[in-house]
Design a protein around this motif. Sequence first.
Motif, PDB file in Angstrom:
ATOM      1  N   MET A   1      40.007  37.861  36.563  1.00  0.00           N
ATOM      2  CA  MET A   1      40.385  37.278  37.824  1.00  0.00           C
ATOM      3  C   MET A   1      39.497  37.869  38.916  1.00  0.00           C
ATOM      4  N   ILE A   2      38.983  37.001  39.770  1.00  0.00           N
ATOM      5  CA  ILE A   2      38.126  37.425  40.874  1.00  0.00           C
ATOM      6  C   ILE A   2      38.767  36.977  42.179  1.00  0.00           C
ATOM      7  N   HIS A   3      38.858  37.916  43.109  1.00  0.00           N
ATOM      8  CA  HIS A   3      39.310  37.599  44.459  1.00  0.00           C
ATOM      9  C   HIS A   3      38.090  37.696  45.364  1.00  0.00           C
ATOM     10  N   ASP A   4      37.795  36.612  46.048  1.00  0.00           N
ATOM     11  CA  ASP A   4      36.601  36.548  46.883  1.00  0.00           C
ATOM     12  C   ASP A   4      36.993  36.764  48.341  1.00  0.00           C
ATOM     13  N   HIS A   5      36.524  37.873  48.924  1.00  0.00           N
ATOM     14  CA  HIS A   5      36.775  38.208  50.323  1.00  0.00           C
ATOM     15  C   HIS A   5      35.458  38.173  51.104  1.00  0.00           C
ATOM     16  N   SER A   6      34.577  37.281  50.704  1.00  0.00           N
ATOM     17  CA  SER A   6      33.247  37.200  51.294  1.00  0.00           C
ATOM     18  C   SER A   6      33.276  36.487  52.638  1.00  0.00           C
ATOM     19  N   SER A   7      32.201  36.696  53.369  1.00  0.00           N
ATOM     20  CA  SER A   7      31.974  35.960  54.613  1.00  0.00           C
ATOM     21  C   SER A   7      30.558  35.413  54.549  1.00  0.00           C
ATOM     22  N   GLU A   8      30.110  34.831  55.631  1.00  0.00           N
ATOM     23  CA  GLU A   8      28.760  34.284  55.673  1.00  0.00           C
ATOM     24  C   GLU A   8      27.703  35.374  55.480  1.00  0.00           C
ATOM     25  N   ARG A   9      27.980  36.568  55.985  1.00  0.00           N
ATOM     26  CA  ARG A   9      26.983  37.647  55.961  1.00  0.00           C
ATOM     27  C   ARG A   9      27.094  38.591  54.768  1.00  0.00           C
ATOM     28  N   VAL A  10      28.242  38.616  54.081  1.00  0.00           N
ATOM     29  CA  VAL A  10      28.426  39.577  52.998  1.00  0.00           C
ATOM     30  C   VAL A  10      29.117  38.929  51.803  1.00  0.00           C
ATOM     31  N   ARG A  11      28.863  39.522  50.641  1.00  0.00           N
ATOM     32  CA  ARG A  11      29.617  39.171  49.438  1.00  0.00           C
ATOM     33  C   ARG A  11      30.549  40.343  49.190  1.00  0.00           C
ATOM     34  N   PHE A  12      31.825  40.038  48.949  1.00  0.00           N
ATOM     35  CA  PHE A  12      32.822  41.083  48.696  1.00  0.00           C
ATOM     36  C   PHE A  12      33.793  40.533  47.650  1.00  0.00           C
ATOM     37  N   LEU A  13      33.541  40.876  46.399  1.00  0.00           N
ATOM     38  CA  LEU A  13      34.333  40.363  45.291  1.00  0.00           C
ATOM     39  C   LEU A  13      35.158  41.481  44.671  1.00  0.00           C
ATOM     40  N   GLN A  14      36.439  41.229  44.512  1.00  0.00           N
ATOM     41  CA  GLN A  14      37.360  42.158  43.851  1.00  0.00           C
ATOM     42  C   GLN A  14      37.613  41.582  42.455  1.00  0.00           C
ATOM     43  N   ILE A  15      37.380  42.407  41.425  1.00  0.00           N
ATOM     44  CA  ILE A  15      37.400  41.928  40.053  1.00  0.00           C
ATOM     45  C   ILE A  15      38.287  42.830  39.202  1.00  0.00           C
ATOM     46  N   HIS A  16      39.081  42.253  38.332  1.00  0.00           N
ATOM     47  CA  HIS A  16      39.855  43.050  37.384  1.00  0.00           C
ATOM     48  C   HIS A  16      39.077  43.083  36.078  1.00  0.00           C
ATOM     49  N   LEU A  17      38.495  44.246  35.759  1.00  0.00           N
ATOM     50  CA  LEU A  17      37.674  44.397  34.552  1.00  0.00           C
ATOM     51  C   LEU A  17      38.158  45.554  33.695  1.00  0.00           C
ATOM     52  N   GLY A  18      39.430  45.649  33.479  1.00  0.00           N
ATOM     53  CA  GLY A  18      39.949  46.694  32.608  1.00  0.00           C
ATOM     54  C   GLY A  18      40.682  47.753  33.384  1.00  0.00           C
TER      55      GLY A  18
END
Length: 147
Positions: free
Chosen positions: A1-18
């Motif tokens: 599951m990926i939660h995307d908290h990005s904006s136009e200027r930044v990528r900010f992805l929260q990921i559950h990887l274990g």
Amino acid sequence: MIHDHSSERVRFLQIHLGGDRNFCYLIGDPDSGKAAAVDPGFAPDRFAALAEAEGLDIAAILITHGHPDHIGGLERLRELTGAAVHAGPGCPIPGATALTDGQEIALGDQTIRALATPGHSPDHFCFLFAGQLVTGDLLFCGKVGGT
């Protein structure tokens, strides 16, 4: 599951990887294509693939603290990316650059601020990027992390 908290200027992805309640983070500067992986968890190949799919090159690996559920995939991710590793002093990671409180880590044209936050572990750091705070196990939804 990926939660995307990005904006136009930044990528900010929260990921559950274990891990039980652990999240990993991919944060990046889309203009430069540079990214940082925070707490790589147990799925470094999936982490690297996600960065590639997002058009980002992982240039830094940031560690909130040295518990196995946060650094389990670190060596493999370092092997896949060649990224420099940054962790708190005393964190059990060979070859990591020791962080200092308030240190700024360049990420393209942006910076990540490292904040010393001992408590959950003596080597604990939080990371502030574009108004988003990565806390590791210092804070959980609805509670404070164990000491």
